[in-house]
Design a protein around this motif. Structure first.
Motif, mmCIF file in Angstrom:
data_model
loop_
_atom_site.group_PDB
_atom_site.id
_atom_site.type_symbol
_atom_site.label_atom_id
_atom_site.label_comp_id
_atom_site.label_asym_id
_atom_site.label_seq_id
_atom_site.Cartn_x
_atom_site.Cartn_y
_atom_site.Cartn_z
ATOM 1 N N ARG A 1 0.787 -1.172 0.132
ATOM 2 C CA ARG A 1 -0.067 0.215 -0.134
ATOM 3 C C ARG A 1 0.763 1.228 -0.046
ATOM 4 N NH1 ARG A 1 -4.468 -2.759 3.990
ATOM 5 N NH2 ARG A 1 -5.653 -3.559 2.317
ATOM 6 N N LEU A 2 1.879 1.242 0.645
ATOM 7 C CA LEU A 2 3.053 2.302 0.700
ATOM 8 C C LEU A 2 3.427 2.496 -0.692
ATOM 9 C CD1 LEU A 2 4.265 4.192 2.449
ATOM 10 C CD2 LEU A 2 6.253 2.655 2.754
ATOM 11 N N GLU A 3 3.892 1.540 -1.417
ATOM 12 C CA GLU A 3 4.096 1.691 -3.033
ATOM 13 C C GLU A 3 3.090 2.385 -3.778
ATOM 14 O OE1 GLU A 3 6.003 -1.744 -4.211
ATOM 15 O OE2 GLU A 3 7.385 -2.187 -2.744
ATOM 16 N N ASP A 4 1.663 1.968 -3.297
ATOM 17 C CA ASP A 4 0.549 2.492 -4.236
ATOM 18 C C ASP A 4 0.614 2.177 -5.632
ATOM 19 O OD1 ASP A 4 -1.849 3.961 -3.993
ATOM 20 O OD2 ASP A 4 -0.954 5.698 -4.498
ATOM 21 N N LYS A 5 1.070 1.050 -5.943
ATOM 22 C CA LYS A 5 1.110 0.707 -7.314
ATOM 23 C C LYS A 5 0.052 -0.531 -7.542
ATOM 24 C CE LYS A 5 5.774 1.535 -7.896
ATOM 25 N NZ LYS A 5 7.375 0.805 -8.344
ATOM 26 N N GLY A 6 -0.692 -0.955 -6.716
ATOM 27 C CA GLY A 6 -1.819 -1.960 -6.805
ATOM 28 C C GLY A 6 -2.233 -2.374 -5.651
ATOM 29 N N GLY B 1 12.090 -39.407 14.313
ATOM 30 C CA GLY B 1 13.715 -39.517 14.326
ATOM 31 C C GLY B 1 14.282 -39.497 13.190
ATOM 32 N N PHE B 2 13.573 -39.762 12.046
ATOM 33 C CA PHE B 2 14.081 -39.729 10.758
ATOM 34 C C PHE B 2 13.522 -38.629 9.815
ATOM 35 C CE2 PHE B 2 13.407 -44.270 11.824
ATOM 36 C CZ PHE B 2 14.520 -44.764 11.648
ATOM 37 N N SER B 3 12.410 -38.308 10.207
ATOM 38 C CA SER B 3 12.151 -36.962 9.392
ATOM 39 C C SER B 3 12.581 -35.572 9.839
ATOM 40 C CB SER B 3 10.347 -36.933 9.278
ATOM 41 O OG SER B 3 10.059 -36.569 10.722
ATOM 42 N N GLY B 4 13.062 -35.538 11.163
ATOM 43 C CA GLY B 4 13.472 -34.128 11.527
ATOM 44 C C GLY B 4 12.415 -33.525 12.033
ATOM 45 N N GLU B 5 12.846 -32.144 12.420
ATOM 46 C CA GLU B 5 11.549 -31.232 12.747
ATOM 47 C C GLU B 5 11.760 -29.833 12.105
ATOM 48 O OE1 GLU B 5 12.046 -29.361 16.774
ATOM 49 O OE2 GLU B 5 13.288 -31.166 17.228
ATOM 50 N N ARG B 6 12.278 -29.964 10.814
ATOM 51 C CA ARG B 6 12.057 -28.573 10.113
ATOM 52 C C ARG B 6 10.726 -27.844 10.073
ATOM 53 N NH1 ARG B 6 17.156 -28.004 5.993
ATOM 54 N NH2 ARG B 6 18.691 -28.897 7.244
ATOM 55 N N VAL B 7 10.789 -26.649 9.919
ATOM 56 C CA VAL B 7 9.746 -25.976 9.738
ATOM 57 C C VAL B 7 9.865 -24.998 8.653
ATOM 58 C CG1 VAL B 7 10.146 -24.471 11.861
ATOM 59 C CG2 VAL B 7 7.548 -24.654 11.054
ATOM 60 N N SER B 8 8.810 -24.435 7.994
ATOM 61 C CA SER B 8 8.864 -23.521 7.218
ATOM 62 C C SER B 8 7.487 -22.944 6.815
ATOM 63 C CB SER B 8 9.290 -23.877 5.730
ATOM 64 O OG SER B 8 9.592 -22.681 4.802
ATOM 65 N N MET B 9 7.432 -21.562 6.903
ATOM 66 C CA MET B 9 6.227 -20.825 6.232
ATOM 67 C C MET B 9 6.398 -19.672 5.338
ATOM 68 S SD MET B 9 5.491 -18.897 10.050
ATOM 69 C CE MET B 9 6.604 -17.821 10.866
ATOM 70 N N ARG B 10 5.512 -20.002 4.272
ATOM 71 C CA ARG B 10 5.665 -18.977 3.243
ATOM 72 C C ARG B 10 4.208 -18.156 3.092
ATOM 73 N NH1 ARG B 10 7.626 -19.930 -3.074
ATOM 74 N NH2 ARG B 10 5.881 -18.509 -4.013
ATOM 75 N N VAL B 11 4.512 -16.916 2.885
ATOM 76 C CA VAL B 11 3.386 -15.888 2.811
ATOM 77 C C VAL B 11 3.273 -15.377 1.328
ATOM 78 C CG1 VAL B 11 2.011 -13.915 3.901
ATOM 79 C CG2 VAL B 11 3.350 -15.341 5.231
ATOM 80 N N ASP B 12 2.199 -15.441 0.510
ATOM 81 C CA ASP B 12 2.219 -14.973 -0.627
ATOM 82 C C ASP B 12 1.166 -13.856 -0.769
ATOM 83 O OD1 ASP B 12 3.739 -16.867 -3.024
ATOM 84 O OD2 ASP B 12 3.277 -17.819 -1.307
ATOM 85 N N LEU B 13 1.677 -12.824 -1.469
ATOM 86 C CA LEU B 13 0.773 -11.688 -1.649
ATOM 87 C C LEU B 13 0.703 -11.333 -3.103
ATOM 88 C CD1 LEU B 13 -1.150 -9.337 -0.227
ATOM 89 C CD2 LEU B 13 0.892 -7.790 -0.044
ATOM 90 N N GLU B 14 -0.486 -11.129 -3.671
ATOM 91 C CA GLU B 14 -0.639 -10.963 -5.033
ATOM 92 C C GLU B 14 -1.537 -9.377 -4.913
ATOM 93 O OE1 GLU B 14 -2.361 -13.979 -7.384
ATOM 94 O OE2 GLU B 14 -1.274 -15.379 -6.440
ATOM 95 N N CYS B 15 -0.976 -8.409 -5.992
ATOM 96 C CA CYS B 15 -1.734 -7.278 -5.958
ATOM 97 C C CYS B 15 -2.394 -7.018 -7.214
ATOM 98 C CB CYS B 15 -0.466 -6.167 -5.740
ATOM 99 S SG CYS B 15 0.164 -6.024 -3.954
ATOM 100 N N SER B 16 -3.237 -5.944 -7.582
ATOM 101 C CA SER B 16 -3.915 -5.900 -8.667
ATOM 102 C C SER B 16 -3.139 -5.435 -9.798
ATOM 103 C CB SER B 16 -5.070 -4.799 -8.224
ATOM 104 O OG SER B 16 -4.489 -3.577 -8.032
ATOM 105 N N ASP B 17 -1.937 -5.173 -9.698
ATOM 106 C CA ASP B 17 -0.969 -4.655 -10.595
ATOM 107 C C ASP B 17 -0.310 -5.807 -11.389
ATOM 108 O OD1 ASP B 17 0.589 -4.945 -8.645
ATOM 109 O OD2 ASP B 17 1.511 -3.053 -8.891
ATOM 110 N N GLY B 18 -0.599 -7.065 -10.787
ATOM 111 C CA GLY B 18 0.068 -8.292 -10.911
ATOM 112 C C GLY B 18 1.366 -8.462 -10.521
#
Length: 430
Positions: free
Chosen positions: A189-194, A327-344
């Motif tokens: 919103r600060l960039e105000d491009k979409g 014990g085999f799989s481990g305990e890694r964690v990841s989170m991804r946040v995607d934001l799409e704007c009206s200008d593509g």
């Protein structure tokens, strides 16, 4: 006992950087500036003998050694073992959160209570928050249930009248993920491009992430809940653990399948940040656990998966097998946040850590410190609300929460995250 925690006048935002090491280094985080440096703050961690609460207590003791940490739980032996690990500036208190008188007596002697005694699904009341309001004690929880979170939010007027600050859903996800989304939306919103149009949360945890039977119970209970998502401003209802997509979590995690779950940040970010399309998905490893979750939603009636007693019986049955596989799989964690704007344009935020059992404690502790520094106004807030975590305090919170990550970025194009970005021409990637 808790008084209003006023915003510290010297609170300034800093640049967020990923740790260069997989180990959690607490010497590189911003200095803690308590709202009243002369006070000896006491923080009560409910569920402090469990994986999430215990991890939170350890992180707090490292990030702010001057804090007095009260580890609370029902098991004295486990509590005393945790106190021995934390050191002399800690103590154990035997508390049953279902005993209102015991709970209120304990809360009267602390400045802030961290409710980490999950699972929160199917809980009929917000007993800890109600006790915190009655005793005028600052409050936060690591709730990951939509009904519970908005029941807590409904106590807004009571919290304001009691002049206590409270934050709900303030863990890693939801919690840190909400703050990441708020920063991304604000930047767009600060960039105000979409205009921000679509927000997607994607989470991955290997096995139980070392978080023990509580996360297993939470997962089973969520399978009994119809998923709420938003599409172009309209609420839509979907089947749990459906709508699979393949998401690239970048180096160290790579591409993983994730599935729809009913998580509180979907509704809260839709309402608070004003993004019309929002959804959240989760996936685990090994891959056959995902298959098992799908099968459970198809074979078991929803009322069985919403029954805490029956779910606990299933947890007791599966927990030894899951622990063996962890014990085999481990305990890694990841989170991804995607934001799409009206200008593509699309921007991405990513948080990846080798150990969920550590990351959840560091993340929760980051919220505790923000509250003690005076970032939160009286009332009940979600992490993305500026009254919960002040806008100028977000970057410091993210810097603390991202300690120990092997990949942390914010507001970057997708090609900077993905394992194998596609080159269109002359070094241009998509």
């Amino acid at each position: 006992m808790a008084r209003a925690l006023l915003l510290h006048p010297s609170y300034r935002a800093t640049t967020v950087r990923a740790s260069s090491s997989s180990e959690t280094r607490y010497d590189s985080v911003p200095e803690v500036k308590l709202s009243d440096p002369t006070r000896n703050y006491r923080v009560l961690v409910l569920g402090g003998t469990g994986r999430v609460g215990g991890s939170t207590a350890i992180a707090l003791s490292m990030l702010c050694p001057k804090l007095r940490i009260v580890v609370a739980g029902r098991n004295r032996e486990k509590g005393e073992a945790m106190v021995a690990r934390l050191g002399e500036n800690s103590e154990f208190s035997q508390v049953d959160i279902n005993d209102s008188k015991m709970l209120e007596t304990t809360l009267r002697d602390v400045d802030l209570v961290v409710h980490a005694a999950g699972p929160f699904q199917q809980a009929p009341r917000c007993t800890v928050l109600e006790a915190a309001i009655k005793t005028k004690t600052a409050y936060m929880d690591v709730c990951d249930d939509t009904s519970y979170a908005f029941r807590a939010k409904s106590l807004q007027a009571e919290a304001v009248a009691a002049n206590i600050p409270a934050i709900t859903t303030a863990g890693i996800y939801p919690g840190v993920s909400n703050v990441m989304a708020a920063e991304m939306v604000a930047a767009a919103r600060l960039e105000d491009k979409g205009k921000p149009e679509k927000l997607r949360f994607s989470y991955y945890t290997a096995g139980t992430g070392g978080a023990g039977p509580t996360i297993l119970a939470t997962s089973f209970l969520l399978l009994g809940e119809e998923v709420t998502a938003y599409k172009q401003g309209e609420k839509v209802k979907l089947k749990p653990y459906s709508g699979m997509i393949n998401v690239d979590f970048g180096k160290g995690i790579r591409k993983r399948d994730v599935y729809l779950l009913n998580l509180p940040e979907v509704r809260s970010t839709h309402e608070v940040l004003g993004v019309p399309t929002v959804s959240a998905r989760f996936g685990t490893a090994p891959f056959f656990w995902n298959w098992g979750m799908e099968i459970m939603t198809k074979l078991l009636p929803p009322e069985v998966l919403r029954d805490r007693t029956k779910v606990q019986q299933m947890v007791d049955l599966f927990d030894p097998v899951v622990r063996a596989m962890d014990g085999f799989s481990g305990e890694r964690v990841s989170m991804r946040v995607d934001l799409e704007c009206s200008d593509g344009r699309t921007t991405v935020g990513l948080y990846s850590h080798k150990k969920l059992s550590v990351a959840v404690g560091v993340s929760t502790a980051a919220f505790v410190l923000a509250m003690l520094e005076g970032s939160t106004q009286p009332g009940v807030w979600f992490p993305e609300e500026p009254q919960g975590i002040a806008e100028e305090a977000r970057e410091v919170l993210l810097r603390r929460a991202s300690q120990g990550t092997f990949n942390f970025i914010l507001n970057k194009p997708p090609w900077m995250v993905e394992t194998v970005p596609k080159e269109v021409i002359l070094g241009i990637y998509v």
